[in-house]
Write a protein that holds these residues in place. Structure first.
Motif, short mmCIF file in Angstrom:
data_model
loop_
_atom_site.label_atom_id
_atom_site.label_comp_id
_atom_site.label_asym_id
_atom_site.label_seq_id
_atom_site.Cartn_x
_atom_site.Cartn_y
_atom_site.Cartn_z
N ALA A 166 -12.03 -22.13 -1.20
CA ALA A 166 -11.48 -23.28 -1.93
C ALA A 166 -10.41 -23.98 -1.11
CB ALA A 166 -10.90 -22.81 -3.26
N ARG A 168 -7.33 -26.84 -1.96
CA ARG A 168 -6.63 -27.53 -3.06
C ARG A 168 -6.92 -29.03 -3.04
NH1 ARG A 168 -0.60 -28.65 -4.03
NH2 ARG A 168 -0.46 -28.72 -6.30
N LEU A 169 -7.38 -29.51 -4.19
CA LEU A 169 -7.65 -30.93 -4.41
C LEU A 169 -8.81 -31.46 -3.56
CD1 LEU A 169 -4.00 -32.33 -4.55
CD2 LEU A 169 -5.44 -31.53 -6.44
N VAL A 170 -9.52 -30.55 -2.89
CA VAL A 170 -10.63 -31.00 -2.02
C VAL A 170 -11.96 -30.40 -2.46
CG1 VAL A 170 -11.54 -31.07 0.34
CG2 VAL A 170 -9.07 -31.32 -0.06
N LYS A 171 -12.02 -29.06 -2.60
CA LYS A 171 -13.28 -28.42 -2.97
C LYS A 171 -13.03 -27.07 -3.61
CE LYS A 171 -13.94 -26.57 1.71
NZ LYS A 171 -14.82 -26.59 2.90
N GLY A 172 -14.01 -26.62 -4.38
CA GLY A 172 -13.95 -25.31 -5.00
C GLY A 172 -14.65 -24.27 -4.15
N LYS A 201 -14.52 -24.26 -9.86
CA LYS A 201 -14.11 -25.66 -9.95
C LYS A 201 -13.14 -26.00 -8.82
CE LYS A 201 -10.40 -24.84 -13.32
NZ LYS A 201 -9.94 -25.12 -14.69
N LEU A 202 -12.85 -27.26 -8.70
CA LEU A 202 -12.02 -27.78 -7.63
C LEU A 202 -10.72 -27.00 -7.48
CD1 LEU A 202 -12.16 -30.26 -5.67
CD2 LEU A 202 -10.64 -31.43 -7.27
N GLY A 203 -10.47 -26.53 -6.27
CA GLY A 203 -9.22 -25.85 -5.97
C GLY A 203 -9.19 -24.37 -6.28
#
Length: 289
Positions: free
Chosen positions: A182, A184-188, A264-266
């Motif tokens: 993951a 942060r704020l880019v992809k899970g 999910k994201l992050g």
């Protein structure tokens, strides 16, 4: 009294005092002992579920099952008291667990022989068949690497033509085929898992191709599995908390049916030990003994 005599006396007292603690540590049941007992109970429940009330030995088997249920209830009380003590302990000895396992094995063997349920010879699980397994170790997209191996145990007995072909507790092995950490704020996070082998006994390994199609905290006892919620369920959440509960700790969901799990994201995918994975066979599994 000389200094040497005083030292010898103190050393002797220390050894005497240490013996009970050492013996207790040696005799105490482990989490693995309790888990194996739980698998034995699930296999027994499966055999009892196949027993018809019209069978001539039905009452005998039910009476013996009730005795096992009473023993399990007693063990549950010991485990619960152990969990409530400070510091928490398992509260059961290996001898107690092994005695119970022998009783369960004898009863299950007698039932299976009476019903001709023992599997031998050749057999094949078809492509698309599903197997529920319990992770023996945690997996995380944060720490996993491609080609990492991991272990799981079959969580519910698998039947073929009315006979158990894969008992609960059977070992399965998998491999991490893909990892995405993951950001942060880019992809899970993402984990790609494939199961490639199963050990029908200590000497019989079979190649297997299975993909993860669902993840759960607990064994699914609905529908066809409802009849299995018998003696094994007596231990209930007590066993789950001893082994290591997963409540609220699973992060991630299955993407499609290809074994990929994503968060999910992050967030990273987090699968604690004890997570239940449902596998779907991508090719037939030979069960010949």
């Amino acid at each position: 009294m000389t200094k040497l005599s005083t030292f010898s006396l103190c050393l002797g007292l220390a050894l005497v005092c240490a013996r009970p603690a050492a013996a207790q540590g040696t005799d105490a049941a482990t989490m693995q002992d309790i888990q194996r007992l739980q698998y034995d109970l699930q296999n027994l429940d499966d055999s009892l579920g196949a027993l018809s009330s019209s069978h001539p030995r039905y009452q005998e088997f039910q009476d013996r099952a009730n005795d096992v249920r009473d023993e399990v209830t007693s063990l549950k009380v010991q485990i619960r008291r152990g969990q409530q003590s400070q510091p928490p302990v398992l509260g059961a000895t290996r001898n107690e667990v092994e005695d119970m396992r022998r009783s369960i094995a004898t009863l299950q063997s007698d039932i299976d022989n009476a019903l001709n349920r023992r599997f031998s010879g050749s057999g094949t699980l078809t492509e698309g068949a599903e197997i529920q397994v319990r992770l023996e170790q945690p997996l995380s997209s944060r720490t996993a690497r491609v080609e990492d191996r991991f272990d799981a145990s079959v969580a519910l007995p698998v039947q073929l033509d009315g006979r158990v072909v894969i008992p609960a507790g059977t070992r399965a092995r998998g491999i991490v085929t893909g990892v995405q950490r993951a950001e942060r704020l880019v992809k899970g996070g993402r984990l790609d898992l494939t199961f490639d082998s199963i050990y029908l006994d200590d000497r019989t390994r079979r190649d297997m191709r299975g993909s993860v199609v669902s993840i759960k905290e607990n064994i699914d006892l609905g529908g066809e599995n409802a009849k299995r919620a018998g003696i094994g369920a007596v231990l209930g959440g007590v066993i789950g908390s001893v082994i290591g509960g997963t409540k609220g700790a699973i992060i991630g969901a299955v993407l499609g049916g290809g074994g990929a799990l994503a968060a999910k994201l992050g967030e990273d995918v987090e699968l604690p030990a004890g997570t239940i994975l449902t596998l779907r066979l991508e090719r037939p599994l030979d069960l010949t003994r």
